[in-house]
Enzyme design. Structure first.
Site, PDB file in Angstrom:
ATOM      1  N   LEU A  64       0.665  -1.227   0.027  1.00 62.07           N
ATOM      2  CA  LEU A  64      -0.122   0.079  -0.048  1.00 62.07           C
ATOM      3  C   LEU A  64       0.747   1.410  -0.162  1.00 62.07           C
ATOM      4  O   LEU A  64       0.804   2.180   0.905  1.00 62.07           O
ATOM      5  CB  LEU A  64      -0.834  -0.150   1.127  1.00 62.07           C
ATOM      6  CG  LEU A  64      -2.012  -1.243   1.385  1.00 62.07           C
ATOM      7  CD1 LEU A  64      -2.704  -1.133   2.649  1.00 62.07           C
ATOM      8  CD2 LEU A  64      -2.820  -1.198   0.237  1.00 62.07           C
ATOM      9  N   PRO A  65       1.581   1.475  -0.984  1.00 61.79           N
ATOM     10  CA  PRO A  65       2.225   2.468  -1.178  1.00 61.79           C
ATOM     11  C   PRO A  65       1.642   4.005  -1.225  1.00 61.79           C
ATOM     12  O   PRO A  65       0.428   3.745  -1.599  1.00 61.79           O
ATOM     13  CB  PRO A  65       3.302   2.900  -2.258  1.00 61.79           C
ATOM     14  CG  PRO A  65       2.370   1.578  -3.356  1.00 61.79           C
ATOM     15  CD  PRO A  65       1.925   0.745  -2.189  1.00 61.79           C
ATOM     16  N   HIS A  66       1.886   4.955  -0.491  1.00 57.23           N
ATOM     17  CA  HIS A  66       1.096   5.929  -0.486  1.00 57.23           C
ATOM     18  C   HIS A  66       1.916   7.293  -0.375  1.00 57.23           C
ATOM     19  O   HIS A  66       3.110   7.458  -0.040  1.00 57.23           O
ATOM     20  CB  HIS A  66       0.280   6.034   0.599  1.00 57.23           C
ATOM     21  CG  HIS A  66       0.488   5.648   1.900  1.00 57.23           C
ATOM     22  ND1 HIS A  66       1.017   4.326   2.305  1.00 57.23           N
ATOM     23  CD2 HIS A  66       0.829   6.523   3.068  1.00 57.23           C
ATOM     24  CE1 HIS A  66       1.359   4.379   3.685  1.00 57.23           C
ATOM     25  NE2 HIS A  66       1.581   5.673   4.041  1.00 57.23           N
ATOM     26  N   ALA A  67       1.476   8.612  -0.615  1.00 57.97           N
ATOM     27  CA  ALA A  67       2.191   9.809  -0.495  1.00 57.97           C
ATOM     28  C   ALA A  67       1.304  10.812  -0.291  1.00 57.97           C
ATOM     29  O   ALA A  67      -0.027  11.083  -0.911  1.00 57.97           O
ATOM     30  CB  ALA A  67       3.077  10.286  -1.846  1.00 57.97           C
ATOM     31  N   LEU A 102      -2.015   5.126  -2.733  1.00 60.42           N
ATOM     32  CA  LEU A 102      -2.905   6.097  -2.411  1.00 60.42           C
ATOM     33  C   LEU A 102      -2.165   7.381  -2.492  1.00 60.42           C
ATOM     34  O   LEU A 102      -0.945   7.558  -2.211  1.00 60.42           O
ATOM     35  CB  LEU A 102      -3.533   5.841  -1.040  1.00 60.42           C
ATOM     36  CG  LEU A 102      -4.773   4.831  -0.972  1.00 60.42           C
ATOM     37  CD1 LEU A 102      -4.897   4.681   0.439  1.00 60.42           C
ATOM     38  CD2 LEU A 102      -5.845   5.589  -1.618  1.00 60.42           C
TER      39      LEU A 102
END
Length: 154
Positions: A64-67, A102
């Site tokens: 779930l990479p997110h920034a 996300l």
């Protein structure tokens, strides 16, 4: 908030040529550029910066990479199914093949956390993950994700 608000049909992709975490993050950034209207390099840098704080591989083949991004106005997502699993430094040391990224405005708080919780809860469903892994059509993957989340809410 539901997945159909976060994830447009155009934000779902099956990827066959990714062989590293860095290349995957670049692929996510390239896809997101067309979805959220920010430069791929800015998105990539934000994803890399977040990964430097700790890997976002949550286990069982899911990441779930997110920034957070300054010029974004709402939370958006992208889903990638990898045809070949890659090492993502996950806590369980399992390679990753399902990736839900996300992107949130830098000044958002609770919406970003709600979106992360929603996606995490959805992708903890082993039956759903098995269906996602068994399909390679982006439209079908989008339907599986948005309908699964809708049925969980019922």
């Amino acid at each position: 908030m539901d997945l159909s608000q976060l994830l447009s049909p155009q934000a779902v992709k099956v990827v066959s040529d990714v062989t590293s975490k860095k290349r995957l993050l670049q692929c996510i950034a390239d896809l997101a550029e067309g979805l959220i209207g920010l430069k791929s390099s800015e998105i990539f840098d934000a994803l890399q910066e977040r990964e430097s704080l700790g890997p976002t591989g949550v286990g069982h083949g899911v990441a779930l990479p997110h920034a957070r991004l300054t010029d974004l106005t709402e939370v958006k997502g992208a889903f990638l199914k990898l045809e070949r699993s890659i090492d993502f430094d996950s806590a369980d040391r399992q390679p990753v093949d399902l990736v839900f990224a996300l992107f949130a405005p830098s000044d958002t708080g609770v919406d970003h956390l709600k979106a992360l919780a929603l996606v995490s809860r959805t992708l903890r469903d082993d039956a759903l993950c098995a269906k996602l892994r068994a399909n390679s059509d982006p439209a079908t993957l989008h339907t599986l994700l948005t309908e699964a989340q809708a049925s969980q809410a019922a």
